[in-house]
Design a protein around this motif. Structure first.
Motif, mmCIF file in Angstrom:
data_model
loop_
_atom_site.group_PDB
_atom_site.id
_atom_site.type_symbol
_atom_site.label_atom_id
_atom_site.label_comp_id
_atom_site.label_asym_id
_atom_site.label_seq_id
_atom_site.Cartn_x
_atom_site.Cartn_y
_atom_site.Cartn_z
ATOM 1 N N THR A 41 -6.715 1.268 -3.889
ATOM 2 C CA THR A 41 -7.161 0.608 -4.925
ATOM 3 C C THR A 41 -5.504 -0.168 -5.065
ATOM 4 O O THR A 41 -4.501 0.371 -5.448
ATOM 5 C CB THR A 41 -6.783 1.036 -6.354
ATOM 6 O OG1 THR A 41 -7.796 2.208 -6.445
ATOM 7 C CG2 THR A 41 -7.100 0.625 -7.126
ATOM 8 N N GLY A 42 -5.620 -2.120 -4.967
ATOM 9 C CA GLY A 42 -4.952 -3.205 -6.077
ATOM 10 C C GLY A 42 -5.811 -3.667 -6.274
ATOM 11 O O GLY A 42 -6.759 -4.214 -6.471
ATOM 12 N N GLU A 43 -4.851 -4.812 -6.357
ATOM 13 C CA GLU A 43 -5.302 -6.181 -7.083
ATOM 14 C C GLU A 43 -5.884 -6.965 -6.516
ATOM 15 O O GLU A 43 -6.652 -7.481 -7.005
ATOM 16 C CB GLU A 43 -3.934 -7.182 -7.946
ATOM 17 C CG GLU A 43 -2.974 -6.238 -8.605
ATOM 18 C CD GLU A 43 -1.987 -7.121 -8.644
ATOM 19 O OE1 GLU A 43 -1.318 -7.974 -8.587
ATOM 20 O OE2 GLU A 43 -0.802 -6.144 -9.795
ATOM 21 N N GLN A 60 -2.736 2.780 4.970
ATOM 22 C CA GLN A 60 -2.044 1.600 6.271
ATOM 23 C C GLN A 60 -2.963 0.870 6.696
ATOM 24 O O GLN A 60 -2.956 -0.496 7.222
ATOM 25 C CB GLN A 60 -0.913 1.773 6.735
ATOM 26 C CG GLN A 60 0.261 2.564 6.065
ATOM 27 C CD GLN A 60 1.022 3.383 6.783
ATOM 28 O OE1 GLN A 60 0.774 3.501 8.174
ATOM 29 N NE2 GLN A 60 2.549 3.518 6.784
ATOM 30 N N ASP A 61 -4.228 1.846 7.664
ATOM 31 C CA ASP A 61 -5.088 0.388 8.453
ATOM 32 C C ASP A 61 -6.300 0.182 7.749
ATOM 33 O O ASP A 61 -6.594 -0.511 7.872
ATOM 34 C CB ASP A 61 -5.744 2.042 8.705
ATOM 35 C CG ASP A 61 -4.823 3.150 9.706
ATOM 36 O OD1 ASP A 61 -3.723 1.685 10.856
ATOM 37 O OD2 ASP A 61 -4.560 3.674 9.565
ATOM 38 N N GLY A 76 0.701 7.034 -6.904
ATOM 39 C CA GLY A 76 -1.439 7.529 -7.037
ATOM 40 C C GLY A 76 -2.069 7.005 -6.636
ATOM 41 O O GLY A 76 -3.359 7.233 -7.350
ATOM 42 N N ASP A 77 -2.530 5.401 -5.917
ATOM 43 C CA ASP A 77 -3.795 4.832 -6.615
ATOM 44 C C ASP A 77 -4.540 4.652 -5.091
ATOM 45 O O ASP A 77 -5.512 4.271 -4.813
ATOM 46 C CB ASP A 77 -3.176 3.557 -6.883
ATOM 47 C CG ASP A 77 -2.693 2.598 -7.891
ATOM 48 O OD1 ASP A 77 -3.274 4.101 -9.022
ATOM 49 O OD2 ASP A 77 -1.568 2.148 -8.479
ATOM 50 N N VAL A 78 -4.525 5.606 -4.411
ATOM 51 C CA VAL A 78 -5.303 6.362 -2.498
ATOM 52 C C VAL A 78 -5.634 7.247 -2.951
ATOM 53 O O VAL A 78 -4.648 8.074 -3.084
ATOM 54 C CB VAL A 78 -4.241 5.518 -1.870
ATOM 55 C CG1 VAL A 78 -4.682 5.798 -0.497
ATOM 56 C CG2 VAL A 78 -3.609 4.054 -2.100
ATOM 57 N N VAL A 122 1.014 -1.059 -0.103
ATOM 58 C CA VAL A 122 0.215 0.255 -0.326
ATOM 59 C C VAL A 122 1.583 1.204 0.000
ATOM 60 O O VAL A 122 0.679 2.514 -0.119
ATOM 61 C CB VAL A 122 -0.709 0.010 1.156
ATOM 62 C CG1 VAL A 122 -0.264 0.191 2.792
ATOM 63 C CG2 VAL A 122 -2.410 0.457 0.988
ATOM 64 N N MET A 123 1.500 1.175 0.261
ATOM 65 C CA MET A 123 3.485 2.465 0.609
ATOM 66 C C MET A 123 3.468 2.660 -0.542
ATOM 67 O O MET A 123 3.723 3.957 -1.536
ATOM 68 C CB MET A 123 4.173 1.936 1.675
ATOM 69 C CG MET A 123 3.666 2.152 2.955
ATOM 70 S SD MET A 123 4.924 1.676 3.836
ATOM 71 C CE MET A 123 5.913 3.473 4.749
#
Length: 329
Positions: free
Chosen positions: A59-61, A304-305, A32-34, A25-26
């Motif tokens: 946003t992630g896989e 992160q949370d 730019g996906d957060v 997530v970092m």
């Protein structure tokens, strides 16, 4: 909606998984996906407690969706034998928007904060670093010892804490839980002398770390001061280090440690603050010399949370942990 207490969060979210989730997530944040505003912090004016509200969309896989953390910082809880950070993390179903789960925020915060420091340490510390100084003996110090022991062979661990009773309890816990013998020392400088890894985990307005305390080549994770007005490192210590952050926007708006060397005229106001995610993405080199002092100033991010919250839900459902409760909108 799934309900999870602190023990259940810790049961399903081990340090290695927390490391993976937080590193991912970092990267996503720096790519730019957060979508994440700087946290809102509210004080009543009647005591020293603070309420922080931290919403975001990740946003992630694996996981994409909305979530938030609402947490109270209650310094007096130390004397009560309770965590100083109490609250909840809530994540929402990505399709329906209904609350998917609510879980203990203190457990999530401790795990993701230590994981972020481990990620930063892996990215910035020298490969042979293993002489650890711990400043503070609370939940964050325990989490950081566990997290760093996962990624480095610790040759020596020294601990300074203001209270002798809590420090002694930490030594017993560390020997039982990790097999590590922790040395108690009388001053922060005694703990820091010669250390090549440092984790500061105390909530203080009076800095306890100075530049003269920091060895060449040290890597520092500064995690205890997360709101304006609090500092663990003084201006000279911050100025002596190459500084990295989780969120540039958050650090510039919230960190007195970042502001203090600028105000003292020790560093320029436009000093670049690379994000750990940028190092992980290869956009910044990170450490450039063995003798360089590096500092990860951790403020913590809602991303992160929330990413951790989604990971906890997946693991809890797979393992049959937690209590399902009806929730009617």
């Amino acid at each position: 909606m799934l309900l999870l207490d602190g023990d259940q969060v810790r049961q399903v979210f081990p340090a290695a998984e927390a490391y993976r989730v937080v590193a991912d997530v970092m990267r996503r944040y720096s790519a730019g996906d957060v979508v994440q505003p700087v946290r809102t912090v509210l004080g009543s004016g009647h005591d020293s407690s603070l309420l922080a509200a931290m919403p975001c969309h990740v946003t992630g896989e694996t996981d994409s969706g909305y979530g938030l953390k609402a947490v109270l910082h209650v310094p007096g809880n130390t004397e009560r034998g309770l965590p100083t950070h109490v609250g909840v993390v809530v994540v929402f179903d990505p399709q329906t928007g209904r609350p998917l789960a609510m879980m203990d925020a203190a457990a999530v915060t401790a795990l993701r904060t230590a994981a972020a420091s481990a990620v930063a340490t892996d990215a910035l510390a020298r490969p042979d670093a293993g002489d650890l100084a711990l400043i503070g003996a609370g939940a964050q110090a325990r989490g950081h010892l566990l997290a760093l022991a996962e990624i480095r062979a610790l040759r020596r661990v020294r601990l300074w804490n203001r209270g002798a009773e809590r420090a002694a309890a930490f030594v017993t816990w560390a020997r039982t839980r990790t097999g590590v013998d922790v040395e108690l020392v009388d001053t922060p400088a005694d703990a820091l002398r010669g250390a090549d890894l440092v984790c500061t985990t105390v909530d203080t307005t009076e800095p306890v770390v100075r530049a003269t305390d920091l060895a060449e080549g040290v890597h520092v994770n500064a995690v205890g001061s997360s709101v304006p007005g609090r500092r663990e490192l003084d201006a000279t210590a911050v100025a002596a280090c190459s500084v990295f952050v989780d969120s540039r926007e958050g650090a510039l708006r919230e960190s007195s440690e970042i502001a203090s060397p600028v105000e003292a005229g020790l560093v320029p106001a436009d000093r670049h603050l690379p994000e750990i995610g940028e190092v992980l993405l290869g956009k910044h080199a990170g450490r450039t010399a063995p003798g360089e002092r590096t500092l990860y100033k951790s403020l913590g991010m809602a991303a992160q949370d929330v990413a951790s919250g989604f990971a906890v839900v997946r693991a809890a459902r797979r393992l049959g942990v937690g209590t399902e409760t009806a929730f009617t909108c």
